[in-house]
Design a protein around this motif. Sequence first.
Motif, PDB file in Angstrom:
ATOM      1  N   SER A   5      38.058  43.388  27.197  1.00  0.00           N
ATOM      2  CA  SER A   5      36.779  43.434  27.894  1.00  0.00           C
ATOM      3  C   SER A   5      36.783  44.631  28.842  1.00  0.00           C
ATOM      4  O   SER A   5      37.739  44.869  29.558  1.00  0.00           O
ATOM      5  CB  SER A   5      36.526  42.138  28.661  1.00  0.00           C
ATOM      6  N   ILE A   6      35.710  45.388  28.823  1.00  0.00           N
ATOM      7  CA  ILE A   6      35.615  46.578  29.662  1.00  0.00           C
ATOM      8  C   ILE A   6      35.075  46.151  31.027  1.00  0.00           C
ATOM      9  O   ILE A   6      34.089  45.438  31.125  1.00  0.00           O
ATOM     10  CB  ILE A   6      34.679  47.641  29.025  1.00  0.00           C
ATOM     11  N   ARG A   7      35.739  46.604  32.064  1.00  0.00           N
ATOM     12  CA  ARG A   7      35.353  46.236  33.417  1.00  0.00           C
ATOM     13  C   ARG A   7      34.560  47.360  34.060  1.00  0.00           C
ATOM     14  O   ARG A   7      34.873  48.526  33.878  1.00  0.00           O
ATOM     15  CB  ARG A   7      36.614  45.962  34.233  1.00  0.00           C
ATOM     16  N   SER A   8      33.548  46.994  34.811  1.00  0.00           N
ATOM     17  CA  SER A   8      32.835  48.004  35.582  1.00  0.00           C
ATOM     18  C   SER A   8      33.710  48.382  36.775  1.00  0.00           C
ATOM     19  O   SER A   8      34.848  47.947  36.869  1.00  0.00           O
ATOM     20  CB  SER A   8      31.484  47.460  36.034  1.00  0.00           C
ATOM     21  N   ASP A   9      33.169  49.151  37.690  1.00  0.00           N
ATOM     22  CA  ASP A   9      33.994  49.597  38.813  1.00  0.00           C
ATOM     23  C   ASP A   9      34.526  48.409  39.602  1.00  0.00           C
ATOM     24  O   ASP A   9      33.833  47.435  39.836  1.00  0.00           O
ATOM     25  CB  ASP A   9      33.203  50.519  39.726  1.00  0.00           C
ATOM     26  N   ILE A  10      35.776  48.519  40.011  1.00  0.00           N
ATOM     27  CA  ILE A  10      36.454  47.457  40.737  1.00  0.00           C
ATOM     28  C   ILE A  10      37.017  48.048  42.024  1.00  0.00           C
ATOM     29  O   ILE A  10      37.702  49.071  41.999  1.00  0.00           O
ATOM     30  CB  ILE A  10      37.601  46.871  39.891  1.00  0.00           C
ATOM     31  N   GLU A  11      36.720  47.384  43.127  1.00  0.00           N
ATOM     32  CA  GLU A  11      37.250  47.815  44.417  1.00  0.00           C
ATOM     33  C   GLU A  11      38.727  47.454  44.499  1.00  0.00           C
ATOM     34  O   GLU A  11      39.136  46.381  44.066  1.00  0.00           O
ATOM     35  CB  GLU A  11      36.497  47.134  45.561  1.00  0.00           C
ATOM     36  N   LEU A  12      39.511  48.354  45.079  1.00  0.00           N
ATOM     37  CA  LEU A  12      40.927  48.086  45.311  1.00  0.00           C
ATOM     38  C   LEU A  12      41.063  47.157  46.509  1.00  0.00           C
ATOM     39  O   LEU A  12      40.300  47.256  47.471  1.00  0.00           O
ATOM     40  CB  LEU A  12      41.674  49.391  45.586  1.00  0.00           C
ATOM     41  N   GLN A  13      42.033  46.272  46.471  1.00  0.00           N
ATOM     42  CA  GLN A  13      42.268  45.390  47.616  1.00  0.00           C
ATOM     43  C   GLN A  13      42.718  46.200  48.827  1.00  0.00           C
ATOM     44  O   GLN A  13      42.376  45.883  49.948  1.00  0.00           O
ATOM     45  CB  GLN A  13      43.304  44.323  47.264  1.00  0.00           C
ATOM     46  N   ALA A  14      43.508  47.218  48.577  1.00  0.00           N
ATOM     47  CA  ALA A  14      43.955  48.120  49.641  1.00  0.00           C
ATOM     48  C   ALA A  14      43.721  49.549  49.169  1.00  0.00           C
ATOM     49  O   ALA A  14      44.242  49.947  48.132  1.00  0.00           O
ATOM     50  CB  ALA A  14      45.432  47.900  49.938  1.00  0.00           C
ATOM     51  N   THR A  29      39.081  54.104  47.002  1.00  0.00           N
ATOM     52  CA  THR A  29      38.790  52.688  47.232  1.00  0.00           C
ATOM     53  C   THR A  29      38.481  51.898  45.970  1.00  0.00           C
ATOM     54  O   THR A  29      38.303  50.684  46.049  1.00  0.00           O
ATOM     55  CB  THR A  29      37.597  52.538  48.191  1.00  0.00           C
ATOM     56  N   SER A  30      38.417  52.578  44.815  1.00  0.00           N
ATOM     57  CA  SER A  30      38.044  51.853  43.599  1.00  0.00           C
ATOM     58  C   SER A  30      38.723  52.453  42.370  1.00  0.00           C
ATOM     59  O   SER A  30      39.254  53.565  42.412  1.00  0.00           O
ATOM     60  CB  SER A  30      36.522  51.893  43.405  1.00  0.00           C
ATOM     61  N   LEU A  31      38.646  51.717  41.288  1.00  0.00           N
ATOM     62  CA  LEU A  31      39.205  52.183  40.022  1.00  0.00           C
ATOM     63  C   LEU A  31      38.507  53.459  39.562  1.00  0.00           C
ATOM     64  O   LEU A  31      39.154  54.416  39.151  1.00  0.00           O
ATOM     65  CB  LEU A  31      39.074  51.080  38.959  1.00  0.00           C
ATOM     66  N   THR A  32      37.188  53.489  39.673  1.00  0.00           N
ATOM     67  CA  THR A  32      36.443  54.683  39.276  1.00  0.00           C
ATOM     68  C   THR A  32      36.847  55.890  40.119  1.00  0.00           C
ATOM     69  O   THR A  32      37.011  56.994  39.595  1.00  0.00           O
ATOM     70  CB  THR A  32      34.926  54.442  39.376  1.00  0.00           C
ATOM     71  N   ALA A  33      37.030  55.686  41.413  1.00  0.00           N
ATOM     72  CA  ALA A  33      37.439  56.786  42.295  1.00  0.00           C
ATOM     73  C   ALA A  33      38.816  57.322  41.900  1.00  0.00           C
ATOM     74  O   ALA A  33      39.039  58.538  41.913  1.00  0.00           O
ATOM     75  CB  ALA A  33      37.429  56.332  43.748  1.00  0.00           C
ATOM     76  N   ARG A  61      40.896  49.283  33.377  1.00  0.00           N
ATOM     77  CA  ARG A  61      39.467  49.202  33.077  1.00  0.00           C
ATOM     78  C   ARG A  61      39.241  48.320  31.843  1.00  0.00           C
ATOM     79  O   ARG A  61      38.286  47.559  31.780  1.00  0.00           O
ATOM     80  CB  ARG A  61      38.884  50.597  32.864  1.00  0.00           C
ATOM     81  N   ALA A  62      40.152  48.417  30.876  1.00  0.00           N
ATOM     82  CA  ALA A  62      40.025  47.622  29.649  1.00  0.00           C
ATOM     83  C   ALA A  62      40.535  46.193  29.835  1.00  0.00           C
ATOM     84  O   ALA A  62      40.436  45.386  28.913  1.00  0.00           O
ATOM     85  CB  ALA A  62      40.781  48.316  28.511  1.00  0.00           C
ATOM     86  N   GLY A  63      41.097  45.908  31.004  1.00  0.00           N
ATOM     87  CA  GLY A  63      41.608  44.570  31.265  1.00  0.00           C
ATOM     88  C   GLY A  63      42.981  44.312  30.661  1.00  0.00           C
ATOM     89  O   GLY A  63      43.422  43.168  30.575  1.00  0.00           O
ATOM     90  N   GLU A  64      43.670  45.362  30.275  1.00  0.00           N
ATOM     91  CA  GLU A  64      44.987  45.228  29.649  1.00  0.00           C
ATOM     92  C   GLU A  64      46.119  45.069  30.670  1.00  0.00           C
ATOM     93  O   GLU A  64      47.165  44.526  30.350  1.00  0.00           O
ATOM     94  CB  GLU A  64      45.251  46.432  28.751  1.00  0.00           C
ATOM     95  N   ILE A  65      45.895  45.599  31.882  1.00  0.00           N
ATOM     96  CA  ILE A  65      46.880  45.444  32.971  1.00  0.00           C
ATOM     97  C   ILE A  65      46.136  45.098  34.249  1.00  0.00           C
ATOM     98  O   ILE A  65      44.923  45.302  34.361  1.00  0.00           O
ATOM     99  CB  ILE A  65      47.746  46.713  33.180  1.00  0.00           C
ATOM    100  N   ASP A  66      46.875  44.603  35.228  1.00  0.00           N
ATOM    101  CA  ASP A  66      46.290  44.305  36.533  1.00  0.00           C
ATOM    102  C   ASP A  66      45.922  45.601  37.246  1.00  0.00           C
ATOM    103  O   ASP A  66      46.610  46.623  37.095  1.00  0.00           O
ATOM    104  CB  ASP A  66      47.289  43.546  37.411  1.00  0.00           C
TER     105      ASP A  66
END
Length: 116
Positions: A5-14, A29-33, A61-66
């Motif tokens: 599953s493709i994930r949209s932008d995700i904010e980093l916890q830190a 601050t995010s995966l896209t960044a 982004r593909a949900g293959e790893i954390d």
Amino acid sequence: MREGSIRSDIELQAPVAIAVGAGFKREITSLTAMQNFLKEWPPATQDESYITALRSCEAARAGEIDLDKARQAFLVFAKKAGIEWTGADPVVKLREAKIRRSRARESRTQNRHVPG
């Protein structure tokens, strides 16, 4: 997370802090960044840590790893690239070093002129 599953932008916890320019701090601050930063990295300096970080972001982004694994790969890349934020402002460090050198010269000059 479902695999594939493709994930949209995700904010980093830190956020990841990196040094850019003349001692300026930038927070990722995010995966896209993270991905955008890596895609703008100069091709001549794209080493193994760069490739690992970019692939890790794509896998997250593909949900293959954390997401944290991608963040850790980005941190390794930042450290190897010499852009890891250490909290030390290089401009302040250079100014402090200049002051120390100046004081050391003054001290040596004064010691030479002391009558003995």
